[in-house]
Design a protein around this motif. Structure first.
Motif, PDB file in Angstrom:
ATOM      1  N   THR A  28      25.912  39.795  45.250  1.00 31.67           N
ATOM      2  CA  THR A  28      27.378  39.831  44.891  1.00 31.67           C
ATOM      3  C   THR A  28      27.727  38.622  44.418  1.00 31.67           C
ATOM      4  OG1 THR A  28      27.765  41.953  45.702  1.00 31.67           O
ATOM      5  CG2 THR A  28      29.768  40.658  45.038  1.00 31.67           C
ATOM      6  N   SER A  32      28.535  37.055  40.623  1.00 29.79           N
ATOM      7  CA  SER A  32      30.065  36.670  40.397  1.00 29.79           C
ATOM      8  C   SER A  32      29.841  35.058  39.808  1.00 29.79           C
ATOM      9  CB  SER A  32      30.575  36.490  41.653  1.00 29.79           C
ATOM     10  OG  SER A  32      30.881  37.777  41.819  1.00 29.79           O
ATOM     11  N   HIS A  57      27.525  44.428  43.232  1.00 27.71           N
ATOM     12  CA  HIS A  57      28.825  45.089  43.391  1.00 27.71           C
ATOM     13  C   HIS A  57      29.773  44.142  42.594  1.00 27.71           C
ATOM     14  CE1 HIS A  57      27.125  47.343  46.794  1.00 27.71           C
ATOM     15  NE2 HIS A  57      26.670  46.229  47.118  1.00 27.71           N
ATOM     16  N   SER A  58      30.769  45.025  42.175  1.00 30.83           N
ATOM     17  CA  SER A  58      32.169  44.473  41.474  1.00 30.83           C
ATOM     18  C   SER A  58      33.003  44.111  42.496  1.00 30.83           C
ATOM     19  CB  SER A  58      32.700  45.378  40.554  1.00 30.83           C
ATOM     20  OG  SER A  58      33.817  44.927  39.715  1.00 30.83           O
ATOM     21  N   THR A  59      33.630  42.823  42.173  1.00 29.88           N
ATOM     22  CA  THR A  59      34.751  42.314  42.956  1.00 29.88           C
ATOM     23  C   THR A  59      36.076  42.399  42.226  1.00 29.88           C
ATOM     24  OG1 THR A  59      34.317  40.050  42.682  1.00 29.88           O
ATOM     25  CG2 THR A  59      33.097  41.020  44.512  1.00 29.88           C
ATOM     26  N   ASP A  60      37.093  42.441  42.863  1.00 28.06           N
ATOM     27  CA  ASP A  60      38.479  42.282  42.198  1.00 28.06           C
ATOM     28  C   ASP A  60      38.557  40.825  41.374  1.00 28.06           C
ATOM     29  OD1 ASP A  60      39.171  44.786  42.868  1.00 28.06           O
ATOM     30  OD2 ASP A  60      40.311  44.177  44.709  1.00 28.06           O
ATOM     31  N   GLU A  61      38.155  39.813  42.049  1.00 24.71           N
ATOM     32  CA  GLU A  61      38.246  38.466  41.510  1.00 24.71           C
ATOM     33  C   GLU A  61      37.281  38.300  40.100  1.00 24.71           C
ATOM     34  OE1 GLU A  61      39.012  34.934  40.104  1.00 24.71           O
ATOM     35  OE2 GLU A  61      40.294  36.030  41.582  1.00 24.71           O
ATOM     36  N   ARG A  62      36.204  38.830  40.199  1.00 26.97           N
ATOM     37  CA  ARG A  62      35.336  38.956  39.094  1.00 26.97           C
ATOM     38  C   ARG A  62      36.006  39.810  37.941  1.00 26.97           C
ATOM     39  NH1 ARG A  62      32.225  36.336  35.752  1.00 26.97           N
ATOM     40  NH2 ARG A  62      30.550  37.287  34.790  1.00 26.97           N
ATOM     41  N   GLN A  63      36.543  40.793  38.198  1.00 21.02           N
ATOM     42  CA  GLN A  63      37.257  41.790  37.337  1.00 21.02           C
ATOM     43  C   GLN A  63      38.322  40.873  36.627  1.00 21.02           C
ATOM     44  OE1 GLN A  63      36.302  44.478  35.825  1.00 21.02           O
ATOM     45  NE2 GLN A  63      34.496  44.626  37.210  1.00 21.02           N
ATOM     46  N   ARG A  64      39.040  40.128  37.288  1.00 15.66           N
ATOM     47  CA  ARG A  64      40.308  39.332  37.007  1.00 15.66           C
ATOM     48  C   ARG A  64      39.593  38.125  36.145  1.00 15.66           C
ATOM     49  NH1 ARG A  64      42.495  40.641  41.988  1.00 15.66           N
ATOM     50  NH2 ARG A  64      41.303  38.636  43.146  1.00 15.66           N
ATOM     51  N   GLU A  65      38.752  37.666  36.581  1.00 15.41           N
ATOM     52  CA  GLU A  65      37.942  36.419  35.684  1.00 15.41           C
ATOM     53  C   GLU A  65      37.544  36.928  34.139  1.00 15.41           C
ATOM     54  OE1 GLU A  65      34.162  33.336  35.744  1.00 15.41           O
ATOM     55  OE2 GLU A  65      34.942  34.502  37.587  1.00 15.41           O
TER      56      GLU A  65
END
Length: 90
Positions: A28, A32, A57-65
């Motif tokens: 992950t 990222s 896995h997707s992370t919230d921070e990566r989605q924001r980026e």
């Protein structure tokens, strides 16, 4: 292996996690950092994408980026070369 890992967790005052969880975390974090699926496969020793994706896995921070980068691209696209519709509106 289990006895050594369990003792190491106790000695470090860490919660109970499985040794294999480190593969999920590592993959992950690598994703990222921007690694491609091919790079992830090489790092993890996988021969197909299905196996590599199990650990990603997707992370919230990566989605924001990703959202920030898409926003920057969308905002910059109108400045560089307007589409025919944009040129016709004025």
């Amino acid at each position: 292996m289990h006895r050594v890992w369990a003792k190491a967790l106790r000695d470090a005052d860490l919660p109970k996690i499985h040794f294999h969880d480190l593969r999920h975390t590592g993959n992950t974090l690598t994703a990222s950092a921007g690694a491609s699926i091919r790079e992830l496969m090489a790092r993890m020793g996988h021969s197909n994408t299905r196996a590599a994706l199990i650990y990603q896995h997707s992370t919230d921070e990566r989605q924001r980026e990703v959202a920030r980068k898409l926003d920057a691209l969308a905002r910059g696209a109108g400045d560089k070369d307007p589409s025919g519709t944009q040129r016709a509106r004025p």
